[in-house]
Design a protein around this motif. Structure first.
Motif, PDB file in Angstrom:
ATOM      1  N   SER A  63      12.785  42.332  19.177  1.00  0.00           N
ATOM      2  CA  SER A  63      13.039  40.585  19.281  1.00  0.00           C
ATOM      3  C   SER A  63      13.384  40.124  20.355  1.00  0.00           C
ATOM      4  N   ALA A  64      14.122  40.630  21.397  1.00  0.00           N
ATOM      5  CA  ALA A  64      13.998  40.158  22.408  1.00  0.00           C
ATOM      6  C   ALA A  64      12.739  40.407  23.560  1.00  0.00           C
ATOM      7  N   ALA A  87       9.872  37.865  21.617  1.00  0.00           N
ATOM      8  CA  ALA A  87      10.060  36.740  22.493  1.00  0.00           C
ATOM      9  C   ALA A  87      10.093  36.490  24.269  1.00  0.00           C
ATOM     10  N   GLU A 147      15.203  34.457  23.308  1.00  0.00           N
ATOM     11  CA  GLU A 147      14.872  34.874  21.788  1.00  0.00           C
ATOM     12  C   GLU A 147      15.797  34.232  21.097  1.00  0.00           C
ATOM     13  N   GLN A 151      14.141  32.998  17.080  1.00  0.00           N
ATOM     14  CA  GLN A 151      14.945  33.175  16.044  1.00  0.00           C
ATOM     15  C   GLN A 151      15.005  31.857  15.747  1.00  0.00           C
TER      16      GLN A 151
END
Length: 343
Positions: A251-252, A255, A262, A266
Motif C-alpha cells: 500500500s505504501a 500511495a 499512505e 487509506q
C-alpha cells in the motif's frame, strides 16, 4: 482509432443537445472545468473531476432531476469508441457485461460498476458513495439508460432485465422511467441495481468477433493504463495492481505511485468503503478466474503467479473469496457459462 477523448467529446456534444431546449451554452456547461470554450471538441479528454464539474453544471442549470435518463437514452454503443467496439465484438451478453465492469472507467470515470451473482439472477450495481447525491443519481441513471438504449445488441430487451431498483425516493413523474425500463422499477431500495436473468446472459451477440474483441480489449487496457489520474481512488489502486503481475506492490508503494501519503490513501479508500487488502484480494480473484478459465496452468503455478507461497494457501483464499474451489471453477468453465459467472 477512437479513444477516451473521443468518448468525452461525444458526451459533451450529446449533453449540449439534450440541454438545448433550456438554452444552456457550451461555455456554461464547461464553467469551472479549466477547459476553454474554444478548445478543440474532437480532442476533448476530461478528467473525472472535470466531467463531474460539467455534469454538476448541467444539473444545476437545467434543474431537471431526470436529466440522467434523457442523456443516457441518447448514448449508443457505437458512440463509445474502442470500448463500444469491444462490447459489440463480445461473444455473449454476459461477456459484454464483464467488459462493462472492467472498463467502465473509460467512459464514466467517477463511478464503479460491479456484478454480483445471486441464485437466479445477476445484479449490476453502481458504486458512487463518494459523490454528492444528485451526481450519484445522475450517473446511475445515465449508465442504466445507456445500457437499455444499447439493448438491441447487448440485452435482448424483452428477456434480459428482471427489474430495476433505485436507492432513492420516487419522482413525481414516473412516465420516463417506465418508458425506458418498463413497469418493474422499485425506489427506496438498499442500493441502485439492475437485474438480469441468466438465460439471456448466454445469448450470442450477432456482431461477435473473437479476434477483433481481443484487439479492442488490449486497446482498452492501454487506455486505462495511461490514465491512472482519474476516477475513484479504489479503481486507480486496482488498475495499478492489475498492471504489476505477480509482484504486487505494498500500500505504501501504491500511495507513492498515486503521489500521496499512505495515510491519505487509506483515508480515501475508507471513504469509498474499501480497504487496500480487500482490493488486492479482488484483483487476485479476478486474475485467478482468468487463469483457471482461460489457461491450462496447474493450480500450483497459478498460486505462484498470484503471489502465494504455496497452492494450499491459494486454495484456502480462493474458497474464502468465492465459496468454491479452483478445481470446481475450472470444471464449470468447460460446461455452461451460467456456472462460470463469479460470485
Amino acid at each position: 482509432m477512437p479513444s477516451g477523448g473521443f468518448v468525452h467529446a461525444y458526451y459533451i456534444s450529446t449533453l449540449l443537445q439534450v440541454l438545448e431546449p433550456a438554452g444552456i451554452s457550451r461555455k456554461q456547461l464547461l464553467h469551472g472545468t479549466g477547459i476553454a470554450e474554444t478548445d478543440a471538441q474532437a480532442t476533448l479528454n476530461l478528467s473525472a473531476s472535470q466531467l463531474d464539474t460539467a455534469c454538476t453544471n448541467a444539473l444545476s442549470l437545467s434543474k431537471d432531476s431526470q436529466l440522467g435518463l434523457k442523456f443516457g437514452s441518447q448514448i449508443s454503443i457505437a458512440s463509445q469508441g474502442i470500448f463500444g467496439y469491444a462490447l459489440m465484438t463480445s461473444a455473449t451478453i454476459g461477456d459484454a457485461l464483464n467488459l462493462l465492469v472492467r472498463y467502465n472507467r473509460v467512459i464514466l470515470p467517477s463511478i464503479g460498476v460491479q456484478l454480483e451473482r445471486h441464485e437466479d439472477q445477476l445484479e449490476l450495481w453502481v458504486k458512487a458513495a463518494h459523490l454528492p447525491q444528485d451526481l450519484q443519481r445522475f450517473y446511475t441513471e445515465v449508465l442504466y439508460a445507456a445500457v437499455i438504449n444499447s439493448g438491441g445488441i447487448l440485452l435482448g430487451r424483452q428477456t434480459a432485465i428482471i427489474n430495476l431498483q433505485l436507492a432513492y425516493a420516487s419522482s413525481k413523474n414516473l412516465a420516463q422511467y417506465h418508458a425506458i425500463f418498463g413497469p418493474e422499477v422499485r425506489f427506496n431500495a438498499p442500493r441502485s441495481a439492475m437485474f438480469f436473468d441468466y438465460a439471456s446472459l448466454n445469448s450470442a451477440i450477432s456482431t461477435s468477433n473473437p479476434i477483433a474483441r481481443d484487439i479492442f480489449k488490449r486497446e482498452c487496457d492501454r487506455l486505462i493504463s495511461r490514465d491512472v489520474s482519474g476516477g475513484m481512488v479504489s479503481e486507480r489502486v486496482q488498475q495499478i495492481l492489475l498492471q504489476t503481475g505477480s509482484e504486487f506492490p505494498t500500500s505504501a508503494k501504491v500511495a507513492q505511485l498515486l503521489h500521496m501519503s499512505e495515510s491519505t490513501l487509506q483515508r480515501h479508500l475508507t471513504k469509498e468503503g474499501n480497504r487496500f487488502q480487500s482490493l488486492l484480494d479482488q484483483v487476485r480473484y479476478r486474475l485467478a478466474g482468468e487463469y483457471l478459465k482461460g489457461t491450462n496452468l496447474p493450480v500450483s503455478e497459478i498460486a505462484c503467479l498470484l503471489g502465494f507461497s504455496d497452492a494450499a494457501n491459494f486454495r484456502r483464499s480462493f474458497r474464502r473469496w468465492s465459496g468454491t474451489t479452483p478445481s470446481e471453477v475450472r470444471q464449470a468453465a468447460t460446461s455452461t457459462a451460467h456456472q462460470a459467472w463469479p460470485r
